[in-house]
Design a protein around this motif. Sequence first.
Motif, PDB file in Angstrom:
ATOM      1  N   ARG A  25       0.711  -1.012  -0.146  1.00 55.51           N
ATOM      2  CA  ARG A  25      -0.535   0.470   0.158  1.00 55.51           C
ATOM      3  C   ARG A  25       0.869   1.391   0.052  1.00 55.51           C
ATOM      4  NH1 ARG A  25      -3.555   2.665   5.205  1.00 55.51           N
ATOM      5  NH2 ARG A  25      -5.246   3.166   4.048  1.00 55.51           N
ATOM      6  N   HIS A  26       1.830   0.919   0.969  1.00 56.54           N
ATOM      7  CA  HIS A  26       2.591   2.632   0.862  1.00 56.54           C
ATOM      8  C   HIS A  26       3.870   2.294  -0.200  1.00 56.54           C
ATOM      9  CE1 HIS A  26       2.812   1.430   5.071  1.00 56.54           C
ATOM     10  NE2 HIS A  26       2.063   1.746   5.415  1.00 56.54           N
ATOM     11  N   ASP A  27       4.077   1.009  -1.072  1.00 59.10           N
ATOM     12  CA  ASP A  27       4.642   2.106  -2.356  1.00 59.10           C
ATOM     13  C   ASP A  27       3.626   2.316  -3.281  1.00 59.10           C
ATOM     14  OD1 ASP A  27       6.964   0.471  -1.300  1.00 59.10           O
ATOM     15  OD2 ASP A  27       6.512  -1.424  -2.016  1.00 59.10           O
ATOM     16  N   LEU A  28       2.816   1.855  -3.257  1.00 57.04           N
ATOM     17  CA  LEU A  28       1.248   2.851  -4.244  1.00 57.04           C
ATOM     18  C   LEU A  28       0.204   3.892  -4.276  1.00 57.04           C
ATOM     19  CD1 LEU A  28      -1.013   0.128  -4.523  1.00 57.04           C
ATOM     20  CD2 LEU A  28       0.585   0.727  -6.229  1.00 57.04           C
ATOM     21  N   VAL A  29       1.428   4.815  -2.980  1.00 54.31           N
ATOM     22  CA  VAL A  29       0.386   5.637  -2.411  1.00 54.31           C
ATOM     23  C   VAL A  29       0.801   6.823  -3.243  1.00 54.31           C
ATOM     24  CG1 VAL A  29       0.417   7.662  -0.957  1.00 54.31           C
ATOM     25  CG2 VAL A  29      -0.841   5.065  -0.415  1.00 54.31           C
ATOM     26  N   PRO A  30       3.439   7.512  -3.845  1.00 55.14           N
ATOM     27  CA  PRO A  30       3.145   7.912  -4.097  1.00 55.14           C
ATOM     28  C   PRO A  30       3.203   8.200  -5.473  1.00 55.14           C
ATOM     29  CG  PRO A  30       5.387   7.022  -2.812  1.00 55.14           C
ATOM     30  CD  PRO A  30       3.929   6.040  -2.901  1.00 55.14           C
ATOM     31  N   ASN A  31       3.220   7.269  -6.064  1.00 56.27           N
ATOM     32  CA  ASN A  31       2.610   6.724  -7.656  1.00 56.27           C
ATOM     33  C   ASN A  31       1.705   7.768  -7.948  1.00 56.27           C
ATOM     34  OD1 ASN A  31       5.006   5.402  -8.142  1.00 56.27           O
ATOM     35  ND2 ASN A  31       4.076   3.317  -7.636  1.00 56.27           N
ATOM     36  N   LEU A  32       0.264   7.079  -6.415  1.00 57.76           N
ATOM     37  CA  LEU A  32      -1.058   7.260  -6.681  1.00 57.76           C
ATOM     38  C   LEU A  32      -0.595   9.312  -6.475  1.00 57.76           C
ATOM     39  CD1 LEU A  32      -3.880   6.936  -7.283  1.00 57.76           C
ATOM     40  CD2 LEU A  32      -4.081   6.761  -4.256  1.00 57.76           C
ATOM     41  N   GLU A  64      -6.508   2.639 -13.306  1.00 56.23           N
ATOM     42  CA  GLU A  64      -5.374   0.985 -12.917  1.00 56.23           C
ATOM     43  C   GLU A  64      -4.554   1.631 -11.030  1.00 56.23           C
ATOM     44  OE1 GLU A  64      -2.287   0.761 -16.202  1.00 56.23           O
ATOM     45  OE2 GLU A  64      -3.442   0.168 -17.056  1.00 56.23           O
ATOM     46  N   LEU A  65      -4.108   2.303 -11.351  1.00 53.36           N
ATOM     47  CA  LEU A  65      -3.916   2.700  -9.389  1.00 53.36           C
ATOM     48  C   LEU A  65      -4.691   2.490  -8.670  1.00 53.36           C
ATOM     49  CD1 LEU A  65      -0.871   5.603  -9.951  1.00 53.36           C
ATOM     50  CD2 LEU A  65      -0.787   3.191  -8.876  1.00 53.36           C
ATOM     51  N   GLN A  66      -5.969   3.164  -8.358  1.00 53.91           N
ATOM     52  CA  GLN A  66      -6.496   2.697  -7.433  1.00 53.91           C
ATOM     53  C   GLN A  66      -7.660   1.778  -7.779  1.00 53.91           C
ATOM     54  OE1 GLN A  66     -10.119   5.434  -9.359  1.00 53.91           O
ATOM     55  NE2 GLN A  66     -10.911   5.655  -7.327  1.00 53.91           N
ATOM     56  N   GLU A  67      -7.357   1.120  -8.785  1.00 53.87           N
ATOM     57  CA  GLU A  67      -7.492  -0.953  -8.258  1.00 53.87           C
ATOM     58  C   GLU A  67      -6.919  -1.427  -7.985  1.00 53.87           C
ATOM     59  OE1 GLU A  67     -10.013  -3.920  -9.318  1.00 53.87           O
ATOM     60  OE2 GLU A  67     -10.823  -2.174  -9.489  1.00 53.87           O
ATOM     61  N   GLU A  68      -5.559  -1.167  -8.330  1.00 60.53           N
ATOM     62  CA  GLU A  68      -4.379  -1.794  -7.373  1.00 60.53           C
ATOM     63  C   GLU A  68      -4.612  -1.326  -6.444  1.00 60.53           C
ATOM     64  OE1 GLU A  68      -1.488  -3.991  -7.251  1.00 60.53           O
ATOM     65  OE2 GLU A  68      -2.183  -3.917  -9.286  1.00 60.53           O
ATOM     66  N   LEU A  69      -4.935   0.008  -5.959  1.00 59.04           N
ATOM     67  CA  LEU A  69      -5.607   0.355  -4.039  1.00 59.04           C
ATOM     68  C   LEU A  69      -6.200  -0.397  -3.611  1.00 59.04           C
ATOM     69  CD1 LEU A  69      -4.119   2.158  -1.722  1.00 59.04           C
ATOM     70  CD2 LEU A  69      -5.221   4.046  -2.516  1.00 59.04           C
ATOM     71  N   ALA A  70      -7.550  -1.318  -3.979  1.00 55.43           N
ATOM     72  CA  ALA A  70      -8.538  -1.192  -3.931  1.00 55.43           C
ATOM     73  C   ALA A  70      -8.347  -2.869  -3.752  1.00 55.43           C
ATOM     74  CB  ALA A  70      -9.699  -1.232  -4.327  1.00 55.43           C
ATOM     75  N   LEU A 107      -7.940  12.381  -1.327  1.00 56.61           N
ATOM     76  CA  LEU A 107      -7.459  12.497  -2.316  1.00 56.61           C
ATOM     77  C   LEU A 107      -8.023  11.639  -3.114  1.00 56.61           C
ATOM     78  CD1 LEU A 107      -4.690  12.774  -3.838  1.00 56.61           C
ATOM     79  CD2 LEU A 107      -4.521  10.011  -3.458  1.00 56.61           C
ATOM     80  N   PHE A 108      -9.032  10.806  -3.203  1.00 57.92           N
ATOM     81  CA  PHE A 108     -10.147  10.648  -4.648  1.00 57.92           C
ATOM     82  C   PHE A 108     -11.176  11.343  -4.589  1.00 57.92           C
ATOM     83  CE2 PHE A 108      -8.327   6.453  -3.373  1.00 57.92           C
ATOM     84  CZ  PHE A 108      -7.950   6.119  -4.296  1.00 57.92           C
ATOM     85  N   ALA A 109     -11.588  12.255  -3.392  1.00 55.94           N
ATOM     86  CA  ALA A 109     -12.344  13.421  -3.163  1.00 55.94           C
ATOM     87  C   ALA A 109     -12.017  14.045  -3.641  1.00 55.94           C
ATOM     88  CB  ALA A 109     -13.063  14.111  -1.810  1.00 55.94           C
ATOM     89  N   VAL A 110     -10.997  15.329  -3.777  1.00 54.21           N
ATOM     90  CA  VAL A 110      -9.872  15.604  -5.238  1.00 54.21           C
ATOM     91  C   VAL A 110     -10.679  15.230  -6.312  1.00 54.21           C
ATOM     92  CG1 VAL A 110      -7.872  17.207  -5.696  1.00 54.21           C
ATOM     93  CG2 VAL A 110      -8.994  17.273  -3.422  1.00 54.21           C
ATOM     94  N   ALA A 111     -10.144  13.953  -6.738  1.00 54.71           N
ATOM     95  CA  ALA A 111      -9.824  13.409  -8.019  1.00 54.71           C
ATOM     96  C   ALA A 111     -11.517  13.594  -8.484  1.00 54.71           C
ATOM     97  CB  ALA A 111      -9.345  12.243  -7.932  1.00 54.71           C
ATOM     98  N   GLU A 112     -12.636  13.567  -8.196  1.00 61.30           N
ATOM     99  CA  GLU A 112     -14.060  13.796  -8.511  1.00 61.30           C
ATOM    100  C   GLU A 112     -13.662  14.576  -9.631  1.00 61.30           C
ATOM    101  OE1 GLU A 112     -16.268  11.471  -8.560  1.00 61.30           O
ATOM    102  OE2 GLU A 112     -14.188   9.892  -8.061  1.00 61.30           O
ATOM    103  N   SER A 113     -13.276  16.152  -8.588  1.00 62.09           N
ATOM    104  CA  SER A 113     -13.715  17.503  -9.474  1.00 62.09           C
ATOM    105  C   SER A 113     -12.770  17.505 -10.933  1.00 62.09           C
ATOM    106  CB  SER A 113     -12.137  18.713  -8.444  1.00 62.09           C
ATOM    107  OG  SER A 113     -13.413  18.083  -7.199  1.00 62.09           O
TER     108      SER A 113
END
Length: 184
Positions: A47-54, A120-126, A102-108
């Motif tokens: 999870r921590h490795d995915l966060v910087p990419n996101l 893809e990053l969102q799916e990987e994080l889920a 962050l995902f709420a911001v992405a909605e905008s």
Amino acid sequence: MIVFGGVFAVLVLLAALLFISIYNGLVHKRNAVENAWAQVDVQLKRRHDLVPNLVEVVRGYAGHERQTLTAVTAARAQALGAHTPAEMAGAENALTGALKTLFAVAESYPNLKASQNFAELQEELATTENRIAYSRQYYNDAVLTYSNAIQTVPANFIAGMSGFTPREYFQAPGEERGPVQVRF
């Protein structure tokens, strides 16, 4: 006298075998807890490795959302520094909150939401979040088995003599235990 000596020797041998069996069982259960904790750690690292990419993908589309991006980065750093189950639960809760923002911001940003990389990053994080939930449950199950073993007779005597100590459960922070409020 010889019969008494033989019976005594058999009883001592049986007691020794019982002690060894119980001790080995406790070692296996303690190792299962450590293995389960390592699995939680593996999923949290993922999870921590995915966060910087996101964060980088969002930064490319919404660079002016600096406060949100900084909060996510700070929460990740705090989570990386946590070591005990209680520390990790608190830090991971903060990271989860920052990611929700962050995902709420992405909605905008429709272009960001449509980005294949972001999706893809969102799916990987889920997927990772599901794995984390399973790993936490598995860890708590291993702690329960171990706790029962070191607290029940006769293993509790051997556990006490051999230094087997209780382990901490991975628990949700207090605010996550309450009822969920839904507002429309």
